[in-house]
Scaffold this active site. Structure first.
Site, PDB file in Angstrom:
ATOM      1  N   ASP A 295      -7.922   3.563  -3.838  1.00  0.00           N
ATOM      2  CA  ASP A 295      -7.003   2.625  -3.182  1.00  0.00           C
ATOM      3  C   ASP A 295      -6.544   1.585  -4.203  1.00  0.00           C
ATOM      4  O   ASP A 295      -7.266   0.649  -4.523  1.00  0.00           O
ATOM      5  CB  ASP A 295      -7.722   1.947  -2.010  1.00  0.00           C
ATOM      6  CG  ASP A 295      -6.805   1.084  -1.165  1.00  0.00           C
ATOM      7  OD1 ASP A 295      -5.632   0.894  -1.554  1.00  0.00           O
ATOM      8  OD2 ASP A 295      -7.254   0.598  -0.114  1.00  0.00           O
TER       9      ASP A 295
ATOM     10  N   HIS B 111      -2.531   1.074   6.954  1.00  0.00           N
ATOM     11  CA  HIS B 111      -2.841   0.963   5.524  1.00  0.00           C
ATOM     12  C   HIS B 111      -3.025   2.341   4.919  1.00  0.00           C
ATOM     13  O   HIS B 111      -3.858   3.129   5.371  1.00  0.00           O
ATOM     14  CB  HIS B 111      -4.104   0.136   5.300  1.00  0.00           C
ATOM     15  CG  HIS B 111      -4.535   0.106   3.861  1.00  0.00           C
ATOM     16  ND1 HIS B 111      -3.749  -0.436   2.856  1.00  0.00           N
ATOM     17  CD2 HIS B 111      -5.650   0.583   3.241  1.00  0.00           C
ATOM     18  CE1 HIS B 111      -4.360  -0.298   1.690  1.00  0.00           C
ATOM     19  NE2 HIS B 111      -5.513   0.318   1.899  1.00  0.00           N
TER      20      HIS B 111
ATOM     21  N   CYS C 182       0.789  -1.233   0.000  1.00  0.00           N
ATOM     22  CA  CYS C 182       0.000   0.000   0.000  1.00  0.00           C
ATOM     23  C   CYS C 182       0.815   1.275   0.000  1.00  0.00           C
ATOM     24  O   CYS C 182       0.509   2.214  -0.738  1.00  0.00           O
ATOM     25  CB  CYS C 182      -0.983  -0.011   1.169  1.00  0.00           C
ATOM     26  SG  CYS C 182      -0.219   0.121   2.806  1.00  0.00           S
TER      27      CYS C 182
END
Length: 259
Positions: free
Chosen positions: A124, A109, A72
């Site tokens: 995302d 995250h 991420c």
């Protein structure tokens, strides 16, 4: 490193994108899906105890020039840089993982919020397993279909938005987040913990995964799984040689070169 037009063109080529680059939802959607469908989520550097660098030059070199994936902080870190350079209004955020909506982990995250006109979108490209493939409208309770996947956002009075993923007729929890802006030092701390904490999943096993329009493909140390239109095909992975062959065939990565 300053991202210029040449850098952006190379990034667009990396994600197999040939569309417009104006500030619009259509462009955001196309860039997001092109990234998630072409750049794998993988932890091979973390697993091999290599440092994970978050400066723009390192992210660009790894993902664009070396045609790697990442996790991420790398994937959304680079995507944030690209979107900002194109003129999008981006807010960098951190989320807490949760599997039951009751226990929430630390903020480990990275994700993004992008505002276009009067709408806000969850962006995302670096969650991995069951993560979103396209931007998700920040609206509570709305079922949103993305290819073979369905998501919704709920509200938790303490932890903010809660993202859920639909499996058959039931929803599973993924993570929770607020819209409080986070900064480079926040990501450095979270990245360091994720990449070095002895009990981190990213250190325990190597894996690579990528969504498809029909489902998802996932490779771990000893398992390969293809989800396609609700049907699952699985096989065991006997050794590193077989792992590497699957890695090259399905993700265009070479374990020998990476190690």
């Amino acid at each position: 490193m300053s991202i210029n037009l040449k850098n952006i063109d190379a990034y667009l080529e990396r994600i197999n994108y040939e569309g417009n680059v104006d500030v619009s939802y259509e462009t955001l959607y196309a860039l997001h899906t092109s990234h998630t469908l072409n750049v794998p989520f993988e932890n091979l550097d973390v697993y091999n105890r290599k440092p994970i660098l978050l400066d723009t030059e390192s992210l660009y070199k790894k993902i664009v020039e070396n045609k790697r994936g990442g996790y991420c902080f790398e994937m959304n870190g680079l995507f944030s840089y690209i979107l900002k350079e194109l003129g999008f209004k981006v807010t960098d955020l951190l989320a807490r993982g949760t599997t039951d909506g009751k226990t929430f982990l630390a903020k480990l995250h990275q994700l993004l919020m992008v505002e276009i006109d009067d709408k806000r979108w969850l962006v995302d490209v670096g969650y991995g397993n069951n993560g979103i493939t396209a931007p998700l409208l920040l609206e509570e309770g709305l079922e949103q279909r993305q290819f073979a996947h369905t998501y919704r956002l709920l509200n938790d009075p303490k932890f903010g938005y809660v993202l859920q993923y639909k499996v058959k007729d039931e929803y599973q929890y993924l993570y929770a987040f607020t819209l409080d802006e986070c900064y480079p030092m926040d990501f450095l701390m979270s990245n360091h913990f994720t990449a070095t904490y002895p009990d981190s999943l990213f250190l325990k096993m190597k894996f690579c995964t990528m969504p498809t329009k029909e489902g998802r493909i996932t490779l771990t140390d000893n398992h390969f799984k293809v989800l396609e239109n609700g049907k699952v095909c699985e096989q065991n992975v006997a050794n590193d040689g077989e792992f590497n062959e699957l890695l090259k065939k399905h993700f265009q990565l070479n374990l020998n070169t990476i190690e």
